[in-house]
Design an enzyme around this catalytic site. Structure first.
Site, PDB file in Angstrom:
ATOM      1  N   GLY A  31       0.922  -1.266  -0.139  1.00 36.85           N
ATOM      2  CA  GLY A  31       0.008  -0.013   0.040  1.00 36.85           C
ATOM      3  C   GLY A  31       0.901   1.155  -0.009  1.00 36.85           C
ATOM      4  O   GLY A  31       2.065   1.334   0.025  1.00 36.85           O
ATOM      5  N   SER A  32       0.233   2.418   0.032  1.00 39.37           N
ATOM      6  CA  SER A  32       1.068   3.631  -0.097  1.00 39.37           C
ATOM      7  C   SER A  32       1.752   3.940   1.141  1.00 39.37           C
ATOM      8  O   SER A  32       2.753   4.679   0.971  1.00 39.37           O
ATOM      9  CB  SER A  32      -0.075   4.768  -0.394  1.00 39.37           C
ATOM     10  OG  SER A  32      -1.151   4.842   0.600  1.00 39.37           O
ATOM     11  N   THR A  33       1.082   3.659   2.299  1.00 37.10           N
ATOM     12  CA  THR A  33       1.954   3.944   3.656  1.00 37.10           C
ATOM     13  C   THR A  33       3.047   2.750   3.601  1.00 37.10           C
ATOM     14  O   THR A  33       4.328   3.467   4.026  1.00 37.10           O
ATOM     15  CB  THR A  33       1.084   3.659   4.834  1.00 37.10           C
ATOM     16  OG1 THR A  33      -0.266   4.270   4.478  1.00 37.10           O
ATOM     17  CG2 THR A  33       1.494   4.237   6.142  1.00 37.10           C
ATOM     18  N   ASP A  83       2.842  -3.064   8.034  1.00 39.57           N
ATOM     19  CA  ASP A  83       1.960  -2.925   7.471  1.00 39.57           C
ATOM     20  C   ASP A  83       0.954  -1.813   7.609  1.00 39.57           C
ATOM     21  O   ASP A  83       0.944  -1.475   8.827  1.00 39.57           O
ATOM     22  CB  ASP A  83       1.172  -4.190   7.290  1.00 39.57           C
ATOM     23  CG  ASP A  83       0.600  -4.315   5.919  1.00 39.57           C
ATOM     24  OD1 ASP A  83       0.425  -3.406   5.228  1.00 39.57           O
ATOM     25  OD2 ASP A  83      -0.012  -5.363   5.643  1.00 39.57           O
ATOM     26  N   GLY A  84       0.330  -1.128   6.509  1.00 40.31           N
ATOM     27  CA  GLY A  84      -0.824  -0.401   6.730  1.00 40.31           C
ATOM     28  C   GLY A  84      -2.123  -1.001   7.353  1.00 40.31           C
ATOM     29  O   GLY A  84      -2.382  -2.208   7.472  1.00 40.31           O
ATOM     30  N   LYS A  96      -8.191  -4.901   6.853  1.00 42.47           N
ATOM     31  CA  LYS A  96      -7.261  -4.918   5.682  1.00 42.47           C
ATOM     32  C   LYS A  96      -7.692  -5.392   4.255  1.00 42.47           C
ATOM     33  O   LYS A  96      -8.718  -6.185   4.308  1.00 42.47           O
ATOM     34  CB  LYS A  96      -5.885  -5.131   6.176  1.00 42.47           C
ATOM     35  CG  LYS A  96      -5.075  -4.623   7.353  1.00 42.47           C
ATOM     36  CD  LYS A  96      -3.731  -5.299   7.582  1.00 42.47           C
ATOM     37  CE  LYS A  96      -2.609  -5.439   6.468  1.00 42.47           C
ATOM     38  NZ  LYS A  96      -2.727  -4.576   5.569  1.00 42.47           N
ATOM     39  N   GLY A  97      -6.777  -5.376   3.237  1.00 45.21           N
ATOM     40  CA  GLY A  97      -7.310  -5.625   2.068  1.00 45.21           C
ATOM     41  C   GLY A  97      -7.770  -4.963   0.875  1.00 45.21           C
ATOM     42  O   GLY A  97      -8.151  -5.350  -0.131  1.00 45.21           O
ATOM     43  N   GLY A  99      -5.915  -3.248  -0.910  1.00 42.57           N
ATOM     44  CA  GLY A  99      -5.231  -3.345  -1.855  1.00 42.57           C
ATOM     45  C   GLY A  99      -5.163  -4.772  -2.465  1.00 42.57           C
ATOM     46  O   GLY A  99      -3.971  -5.284  -3.200  1.00 42.57           O
ATOM     47  N   GLU A 105      -0.484 -10.759   3.315  1.00 39.23           N
ATOM     48  CA  GLU A 105      -0.366  -9.923   4.658  1.00 39.23           C
ATOM     49  C   GLU A 105      -0.622 -10.725   5.806  1.00 39.23           C
ATOM     50  O   GLU A 105       0.016 -10.702   6.701  1.00 39.23           O
ATOM     51  CB  GLU A 105      -1.162  -8.649   4.474  1.00 39.23           C
ATOM     52  CG  GLU A 105      -0.801  -7.780   3.362  1.00 39.23           C
ATOM     53  CD  GLU A 105      -1.758  -6.685   3.041  1.00 39.23           C
ATOM     54  OE1 GLU A 105      -1.507  -5.590   2.340  1.00 39.23           O
ATOM     55  OE2 GLU A 105      -2.924  -6.644   3.682  1.00 39.23           O
TER      56      GLU A 105
HETATM   57  C1  5RP Z   1      -3.317  -3.841   1.271  1.00 36.48           C
HETATM   58  C2  5RP Z   1      -3.661  -3.429   2.524  1.00 36.48           C
HETATM   59  C3  5RP Z   1      -3.280  -1.873   2.923  1.00 36.48           C
HETATM   60  O1  5RP Z   1      -2.482  -1.846   3.871  1.00 36.48           O
HETATM   61  C4  5RP Z   1      -4.380  -0.863   3.109  1.00 36.48           C
HETATM   62  O2  5RP Z   1      -5.328  -0.970   2.047  1.00 36.48           O
HETATM   63  C5  5RP Z   1      -3.821   0.397   3.194  1.00 36.48           C
HETATM   64  O3  5RP Z   1      -3.526   1.113   2.382  1.00 36.48           O
HETATM   65  P1  5RP Z   1      -2.783   2.696   1.946  1.00 36.48           P
HETATM   66  O4  5RP Z   1      -1.780   2.317   2.925  1.00 36.48           O
HETATM   67  O5  5RP Z   1      -2.708   2.835   0.817  1.00 36.48           O
HETATM   68  O6  5RP Z   1      -3.906   3.426   2.662  1.00 36.48           O
HETATM   69  O7  5RP Z   1      -4.369  -3.905   3.383  1.00 36.48           O
HETATM   70  O8  5RP Z   1      -4.036  -4.951   0.956  1.00 36.48           O
END
Ligand code: 5RP
Length: 216
Positions: A31-33, A83-84, A96-97, A99, A105
Site C-alpha cells: 500500500g501507499s503507507t 504494514d498499513g 485490511k485488503g 489493496g 499479509e
Molecule cells: C493492502 C492493505 C493496505 O495496508 C491498506 O489498503 C492500506 O493502504 P494504504 O496504506 O494505501 O492506505 O491492506 O491489501
C-alpha cells in the site's frame, strides 16, 4: 487522499524504521503507507539482510531499491512485520485488503513476532465496518460465498477486474457493524470457498503508529 493524510502516512512509516533490528529480515506489507516505509528501508539497506514481501506490488518497489526479497519458507519466523491498514479500532483490530493483498499479509503477520501497523488518523474508527470488508475467494465459489455473507447481514460486492496475486477474486462486504471482530473473523473463515478475510483480529497489531504518535 489529502496531503495531510499522506504526510501522516510518511511520518508513521519513518517512526516504524526505529523498530527494524540490525541484520534482520523484515516483513513488509502493501500500500501507499508501506511504500514510504520501503523507501525508508532503501536508505538503510546495508543494515538489514532483506525482507519478505506481501505482494508483487511491494516486490517491484523493493527490487527498484535493490533490497533483497526472501521467500518466507526460506527464513522462518520474523521479528517484525510492518504494514498499513484500512481501518483500526481501539483494540488494534484491523480491516485490511483494500489493496487485495490480505492473504499474504495475513500469513506474514501470523509468522511475525511483532506487527507494527502504520496509519494516518483517518483510519481510526470506534467500530470496524465503515470500510467494506475484503474477502478473498476461490473464483468458482464467488456466488456461494456472497450468499453466505448476505445471510450474515452484509452486502457483498464483487471487485470486478481484480485478480489477487494468488489468482483469486475479492468480495467487498458493505454495511457491516463489526462489534465482535474475533467472532466474525472466525465465522467467515469457516465459509467454504473463502481463502481469507481482511479482518485482523485473532492476530491484531501489536503496535499502532498514527502519524508521529505511537498509540498506548
Ligand atoms: C493492502 C492493505 C493496505 O495496508 C491498506 O489498503 C492500506 O493502504 P494504504 O496504506 O494505501 O492506505 O491492506 O491489501
Amino acid at each position: 487522499m489529502s496531503t495531510n493524510a499522506d504526510a501522516q502516512k510518511r511520518q508513521a512509516a519513518e517512526q516504524a524504521l526505529a523498530f527494524v533490528e540490525e541484520g534482520s529480515i523484515v516483513g513488509v506489507g502493501t500500500g501507499s503507507t508501506v511504500a514510504h516505509f520501503i523507501r525508508g528501508l532503501g536508505t538503510m539497506r546495508d543494515r538489514i539482510e532483506g525482507v519478505v514481501s506481501s505482494s508483487e506490488q511491494s516486490t517491484a518497489l523493493l527490487a527498484q531499491l535493490g533490497i533483497p526479497v526472501f521467500d518466507l519458507n526460506a527464513v522462518g519466523p520474523l521479528a517484525l512485520y510492518v504494514d498499513g491498514a484500512d481501518e483500526c479500532d481501539p483494540h488494534k483490530c484491523l480491516i485490511k485488503g483494500g489493496g487485495a493483498a490480505l492473504t499474504r499479509e495475513k500469513i506474514i503477520a501470523a509468522a511475525s513476532k511483532r506487527f507494527v501497523c502504520i496509519i494516518d488518523a483517518g483510519k481510526q474508527v470506534p467500530v470496524l465496518g465503515r470500510f467494506p470488508l475484503p474477502v478473498e475467494v476461490i473464483p468458482m465459489a464467488r456466488s456461494h460465498v456472497a450468499r453466505e455473507l448476505a445471510l450474515r447481514g452484509g452486502q457483498p460486492a464483487w471487485r470486478e477486474g481484480v485478480v489477487t496475486d494468488n489468482g483469486n477474486w475479492i468480495l467487498d462486504v458493505h454495511n457491516l457493524h463489526i462489534n465482535d471482530p474475533v467472532k466474525m473473523e472466525t465465522d467467515i473463515n469457516q465459509i467454504v470457498g473463502v481463502v481469507s478475510v481482511g479482518l485482523f483480529a485473532r492476530r491484531a497489531a501489536d503496535i499502532v503508529i498514527v502519524g508521529d504518535r505511537v498509540l498506548p
